[in-house]
Every structure is written in C-alpha cells, then in structure tokens.
Design a protein around this motif. Structure first.
Motif, short mmCIF file in Angstrom:
data_model
loop_
_atom_site.label_atom_id
_atom_site.label_comp_id
_atom_site.label_asym_id
_atom_site.label_seq_id
_atom_site.Cartn_x
_atom_site.Cartn_y
_atom_site.Cartn_z
N GLY A 100 -6.87 37.38 -20.13
CA GLY A 100 -6.79 37.75 -19.09
C GLY A 100 -6.20 35.90 -18.13
N VAL A 101 -6.08 36.86 -17.11
CA VAL A 101 -5.32 35.39 -15.91
C VAL A 101 -6.44 35.32 -14.91
CG1 VAL A 101 -3.19 34.50 -14.45
CG2 VAL A 101 -3.43 35.70 -17.25
N GLY A 102 -6.40 33.97 -14.51
CA GLY A 102 -6.97 33.45 -13.98
C GLY A 102 -6.52 32.03 -12.51
N LYS A 103 -7.78 31.69 -12.01
CA LYS A 103 -7.30 30.59 -11.54
C LYS A 103 -8.36 29.41 -11.48
CE LYS A 103 -5.15 32.64 -7.49
NZ LYS A 103 -4.43 32.96 -6.01
N ARG A 104 -7.39 28.90 -12.08
CA ARG A 104 -8.96 27.29 -12.51
C ARG A 104 -9.63 27.10 -12.00
NH1 ARG A 104 -6.66 22.50 -15.69
NH2 ARG A 104 -8.94 21.21 -15.66
N GLU A 105 -9.08 26.87 -10.14
CA GLU A 105 -10.03 26.27 -9.37
C GLU A 105 -12.07 27.44 -8.86
OE1 GLU A 105 -7.54 27.70 -6.30
OE2 GLU A 105 -7.55 27.27 -8.16
N ARG A 106 -11.35 28.55 -9.77
CA ARG A 106 -12.24 30.31 -9.64
C ARG A 106 -13.08 30.16 -10.79
NH1 ARG A 106 -13.33 29.66 -5.06
NH2 ARG A 106 -12.03 31.18 -3.05
N LEU A 107 -12.64 29.53 -11.83
CA LEU A 107 -13.64 29.58 -12.86
C LEU A 107 -14.50 29.77 -12.77
CD1 LEU A 107 -11.28 28.34 -16.12
CD2 LEU A 107 -11.38 31.02 -15.40
N MET A 108 -15.52 30.48 -13.12
CA MET A 108 -17.46 30.09 -13.54
C MET A 108 -17.59 29.35 -14.63
SD MET A 108 -18.71 33.43 -11.18
CE MET A 108 -18.43 34.90 -12.82
N ARG A 109 -18.27 28.58 -14.96
CA ARG A 109 -19.02 27.88 -16.15
C ARG A 109 -20.20 28.06 -16.44
NH1 ARG A 109 -14.97 25.11 -13.72
NH2 ARG A 109 -12.97 24.61 -15.32
N ARG A 110 -20.97 27.49 -17.89
CA ARG A 110 -22.07 27.44 -17.81
C ARG A 110 -22.85 26.56 -17.11
NH1 ARG A 110 -22.24 28.94 -24.29
NH2 ARG A 110 -21.77 30.86 -24.23
N LEU A 147 -6.68 41.37 -18.74
CA LEU A 147 -5.62 42.76 -18.51
C LEU A 147 -5.39 42.77 -20.23
CD1 LEU A 147 -3.26 39.59 -17.25
CD2 LEU A 147 -4.38 41.43 -15.38
N ALA A 148 -5.14 42.71 -21.14
CA ALA A 148 -4.87 43.46 -22.15
C ALA A 148 -6.25 42.58 -23.24
CB ALA A 148 -3.69 42.55 -22.66
N PHE A 149 -6.40 44.42 -24.06
CA PHE A 149 -7.21 44.04 -25.42
C PHE A 149 -5.72 44.17 -27.25
CE2 PHE A 149 -9.58 45.69 -28.72
CZ PHE A 149 -10.99 44.58 -28.21
N LEU A 150 -6.17 43.18 -27.89
CA LEU A 150 -5.58 43.51 -29.08
C LEU A 150 -7.33 43.86 -30.30
CD1 LEU A 150 -3.71 41.72 -27.69
CD2 LEU A 150 -2.61 41.47 -30.16
N ALA A 151 -7.03 44.15 -31.55
CA ALA A 151 -7.67 44.32 -32.51
C ALA A 151 -6.80 43.83 -33.73
CB ALA A 151 -8.18 46.23 -32.43
N SER A 152 -7.61 43.45 -34.40
CA SER A 152 -7.01 43.08 -35.90
C SER A 152 -8.21 43.93 -36.65
CB SER A 152 -7.74 41.89 -36.70
OG SER A 152 -6.35 40.81 -36.33
N LEU A 153 -8.30 45.25 -37.55
CA LEU A 153 -8.77 46.19 -38.27
C LEU A 153 -8.67 45.79 -38.68
CD1 LEU A 153 -7.74 49.65 -36.73
CD2 LEU A 153 -9.66 48.28 -35.57
N GLY A 154 -10.15 45.66 -40.10
CA GLY A 154 -10.48 45.11 -41.36
C GLY A 154 -11.10 46.69 -42.25
N LEU A 155 -10.02 48.00 -43.23
CA LEU A 155 -10.65 48.59 -43.44
C LEU A 155 -10.83 49.14 -44.76
CD1 LEU A 155 -8.31 50.38 -40.67
CD2 LEU A 155 -10.90 49.98 -40.58
N PRO A 156 -11.53 49.75 -45.45
CA PRO A 156 -11.88 50.05 -46.91
C PRO A 156 -10.68 50.88 -46.96
CG PRO A 156 -13.93 49.83 -45.37
CD PRO A 156 -12.73 50.45 -44.29
N ALA A 157 -9.87 50.83 -47.98
CA ALA A 157 -9.05 52.27 -48.24
C ALA A 157 -9.90 53.75 -47.89
CB ALA A 157 -7.63 51.59 -49.93
#
Lengths: 339, 339
Positions: free
Chosen positions: B143-153, B89-99
């Motif tokens: 993101g948000v999902g349903k617990r019983e639908r989560l795919m696992r390794r 649903l959403a994306f965030l970013a921490s940007l590290g940048l040289p001056a």
C-alpha cells in the motif's frame, strides 16, 4: 470422476487455471504472472513486486550453507525485477522455521539475506517468522520503475537478435554432481558448484538495458534457457533459432568428461539467473555497449523467427527445443542433508 | 556447548537476534519489525509492505475450507497495513503446494484470495507457485500512505485512552471448541467459529483514524490483546490499565457455560484482527465519531499509565497481564484434517 492433482496438471497448467479466477487490475502495467507484478504509483512511476519462495526439501541441494540459502532467496527475487529493468529497493522475507531449528541457522540465513540485499544496493526491511515443518523462506522484492521503460516478455519481432547476459550450463552440470553422483576434478567441481551456491542476479545489466530502451523482450532464465525461450515465444508470438551454443567453458569440459550432450546442459539447467532478451539488429551494438559499460558481455545466441518453432543448430542439423523444469510434473531433487 | 534452538529462544528472542544482523535503512519511516515495513517513495509518500505466511499444519484449524484459508491470508496481511493507517492496494502470494494437492483446493484458495482482495478494494496481482511438503501461503500486502500520517506502535503517553475497534474472546473460545473438544450450542458455536473461519481486517477503520491524525499509537491484535498491549507498552514506554472487560457476548456466554475466566478468553486469543490504539482524552470523541462514520464502534477499554505494568481490573482487584501467543515456545495446535 477423480479430481485433478497438480502432478497431472503441471505448474504451467496450474497457473493458467489460477489466472482465470483473478479479477484483473484495470490498466495493468504488466500482464499477470509476468516475471513480476506492477502497479501504477504516481505520474509515470510504477511499483514492481515479486514474491518467490525457497523450500528446503525441494530447493536446497546438498552442501549448501544457510548463508547461501539467504543469498539465493534474494537473487531469485531480484532477478525477476532485473528482467523487467527495475532496480530493487527493498527485500522482505517470511521465514517458516521448525521449532528445533538452531538459532545459528537462522542467523546465517539472515546474514545471507542482508549481504545480498546490500550487494544489490537494496535494504532488507524484515518480515515475519512462523512455525513450520521445514525451513521455508518466502522472499519479496520491491522496486520502482518508469512505466514506459518496463521490459516485457512480449515485444520480440521476427528478425530480432536473441541474446543473453551470460553463458549457461553450470547449474545443470552441478545438479548432476550434487544429485546424480557425477564426478569432476576439484577445481572444475568448485567452479561449477559456485553457480548453484552463490548465483548472481543481473540487476545492473537489466536496469542499464531498460534505461537505454534497446530491448524488445526480456525474461530471466531461472527455469532454464529452454523454458525462457518458450515463455518469450508464447508472449511475443515468435519462434527462436539458437545458432550459437551458449555454454560455459566449465560446463563444456564437464560434458566432454562424461560424454554428455552439451546442448542439454545449456538448455535445461534452471536456477541460472541470466537475462535472455531480444534487440533489433540496428540496436545490437548499442545494447552490447550498454552491457559493456556495466562490466558484462552481451552473448549473441540466435534470432527470433516468424515461424514459431524453437530450434537449435547442432552440427548443421536443426533440432527442436523441448520444455524445461516444471514444478509438480518434474521429478524433484532428493531430500537435502540437514543444515 | 549445545547450540540454542528456536524453542528455547521463542519468537520474540529470535526477532531480537535477527534485528542485530540487519543493516538499517537510513531515514526509515517505520522502525524494523513494526507491523509492516515502510520505504520513502516520492515527496511525502511511503510504500508500505507486509509479508506473513500461513502454514497448513500450524495455522489451519480443523474444518476450515481452502477458500477461507485464502481469505484469511489476505486479512492477516492487510490487517497490519490497517494498523499503520495505510490502505492496501495489492496482494501477492507465493504458494507452496504438494504435488498431490487437488486442483480444486488451489482454485478455492485463489477464489478466497481474490474475494478478500476485492473486498478491501485491492487487487490480487499473482505471485508464484512452488512444490512443498505442505500447503504454505506466503502473502504480501502493498500500500501507499503519507509519511506524516503513519500510525506507529510508539507514541502512547500516560493518560491516553486505550481503545479497540471491537471486542475479543471469540477466537479463544473457538480454539477451545476446535482443538480442545469444548462444546457449545449450535448457534453459539456457529457465531464463535465465524471469527476463526472468516475474520475481517479493520482497513477502513485504520485508514479513517490515520486520516484524522487522532491516534497516538496503534497495533493490530493478531497475537492476542495481551501481546498487543505488551508491544504497545514496550514501544511507547507506558503501562496499561484495562478497566473494562472487552469481551463479546458470545465469548461471555461460552465462558459462563464452561466456568472459564472470561478475561483469559479476551486477553489470550490471537488471530483476532481488531485495532488496539491510544488517543488523547481530548480527541476521544473525534476518534469515536471517525469510527462511527465507517460503521464501527470505538470500544474504550482502559488507560495508558506512567507506571509500566500491564494490569486489568477484575472485580475491583488488580491483576497482571501475562504474555500472549508466541511461535516456537507455545504449544502448537494439533494437526488439522486433510483439505
């Protein structure tokens, strides 16, 4: 024509340019680049997300242990949720690490992260490790709050009381000790440095204030009190008149010792994690009581004004409050010692 | 005794050591250090969180534009949610940048991030900027999902069909071109490099598979097909027998051109973002139909075995599948060109 660099632009200018390029989220519970980001979840619940990065060469002062670095990364991120009145539930970290990093350094970092997460009643859920040229910890805080209880930077009205969850100046004094060679007697030095090495986030305080709904505007003071006031001022469209010097006894002693203007220590520190907020005068006692219940004293420092200037009163004189720490434009601290 | 470094330990060893130090979340919907982290929200809803960092000196190959770097950071993070069957649903970013970074570089990075977020129907909510010695983008997917639908390794059983959402080999060939000086005719070169410069995450595919509940185990292939199989094997307690060479036409042509073993390109690429998953034989047609509905072909590549070995069949011969890319232990790619 030469291309602009971030040094010329400064962090504030950069953020303005970035914001122009982002597609806005419809019905955003918080405006972009508030202290944290919010997203509607279910009913009146909103997800709060924050990411902030700690970079060894710019953010770790000499003498700071890896365990404290882990702790501080959590505090930095949780403090921003606290400022919005939301309890953090989880922490994640992306670790950037040079291949020659000692395992023990990463273990201590992890211990610090886990310890701080549990201290605030949240869990460290893991993250990712990456190869990098210097130690970099990108933290993520996640919490869930109620939309109508979110505290924002906007909302302060002229006449509102300006208050904080604590006093300032310890980190500014500490950076003078660590980076500029100032001296202080052993006990004073230890107490000042603790603010840098082992800060606290005002999580219980922020959550309690939000639950009571007594705050009109709120921010954390991670860029220094002066910058917090600038941000509240810009977002709320008010000015501030700081009438009481909000400085710790330790910072005051340090200022006296070195003939430094104590206002400078209180205003321009940064990396202090107090909440700076406004309340209507009729709610001041309730806010004070709310904080007292979680073991914190409300520090009254001034008042919001219609006139948008930021001033403080020093010996009866009105003085202007300048900007605070800003990435890219400000002089970075010298390189730290190896871990 | 000399202290261990990460180079000796490798990423896998490091993660095991870190996991020992973390207080486990009670009733965790996903075990720690799965592709993403999960947390119970409300009713059967779970929050999915992922953070992954892109570091200029190790993750950006020559010729990659800042806009593509932004795009890829989103793909890296969204791919891990896709592998768990959860829509970001959403994306965030921490940007590290040289001056001394040019504003235009950051603007292009931002455009790439916003573009990719919207491409997957999510929003870029902002984040944080920091001063750093090299460009570093720490991404966060939510993101948000349903617990019983989560795919696992975990969950693959002997006899399950091993499948993928696409073919492999393009990025391995591309890295040979970009980092080792291999040549390829213009059109082939362009098509191979696109996999590196502008990858796609299998978001619709992962979400569709999870909704149908036909997958027994799932992972993305960001560390290469071989490593994905090792991870599925370890988590599920099965082996895999790869019977069909899952390689693109382009990578096959490149292999023939240079006399390279095509299996090496298919198995040991990395930075490919296909889903690698298992289904019961009786559900194979439903899984195939599910993917077809979102415009994707299910690629059947092998079968899960009781015997825990990882093998592939090359000209009738059984050969063993080794490990894939691993941070710290693997030789990093050479430093990229300046932006």
């Amino acid at each position: 024509m030469a291309l602009k660099t971030l040094r010329e632009l400064g962090e504030r200018g950069l953020i303005e340019r970035i914001l122009r390029l982002i597609t806005p989220l419809p019905s955003n519970p918080l405006p972009p680049w508030e202290d944290a980001s919010a997203l509607e979840l279910h009913g009146d619940l909103v997800a709060l997300l924050k990411t902030d990065m700690l970079i060894w060469s710019t953010d770790v002062p000499p003498g700071m242990r890896p365990r404290d670095v882990g702790w501080k990364t959590v505090v930095m991120n949780f403090s921003d949720l606290a400022a919005k009145g939301v309890r953090p539930l989880a922490f994640l970290a992306s670790l950037g690490l040079p291949a020659d990093t000692q395992l023990e350094v990463v273990e201590e970092l992890t211990r610090g992260i886990d310890e701080a997460s549990r201290h605030y009643d949240a869990y460290f859920l893991g993250g990712d490790t990456n190869e990098a040229s210097e130690i970099t910890v990108a933290g993520v805080a996640f919490g869930v709050g109620k939309r109508e209880r979110l505290m924002r930077r906007s909302g302060a009205k002229p006449g509102d009381i300006l208050a904080a969850t604590g006093l300032f100046g310890d980190t500014a004094a500490s950076f003078k000790i660590l980076l500029e060679g100032y001296e202080a007697p052993g006990d004073l030095r230890r107490r000042l440095l603790r603010a840098v090495y082992h800060p606290e986030a005002r999580v219980r305080e922020g959550v309690a204030l939000a639950e009571r709904g007594v705050v009109t505007a709120s921010i954390d003071s991670s860029d220094g009190l002066a910058m917090s006031l600038h941000d509240l001022s810009r977002s709320s469209g008010v000015g501030f008149r700081v009438e009481h010097l909000p400085i710790t006894e330790e910072a005051m002693r340090f200022a006296e010792l070195h003939g430094i203007d104590p206002w400078k220590l209180a205003l321009y520190g940064g990396e202090e994690y107090e909440l700076v907020f406004t309340v209507r005068p009729e709610n001041l006692e309730e806010a004070r009581e709310t904080l007292r219940e979680v073991g914190c004293s409300l520090i009254e420092i001034g008042v919001a004004t219609r006139d948008r200037r930021l001033i403080y009163i020093d010996g009866g004189m009105e003085k202007s409050i300048g900007g605070g720490w800003e990435h890219f434009k400000s002089r970075p601290p010298p390189a730290p010692q190896a871990a």
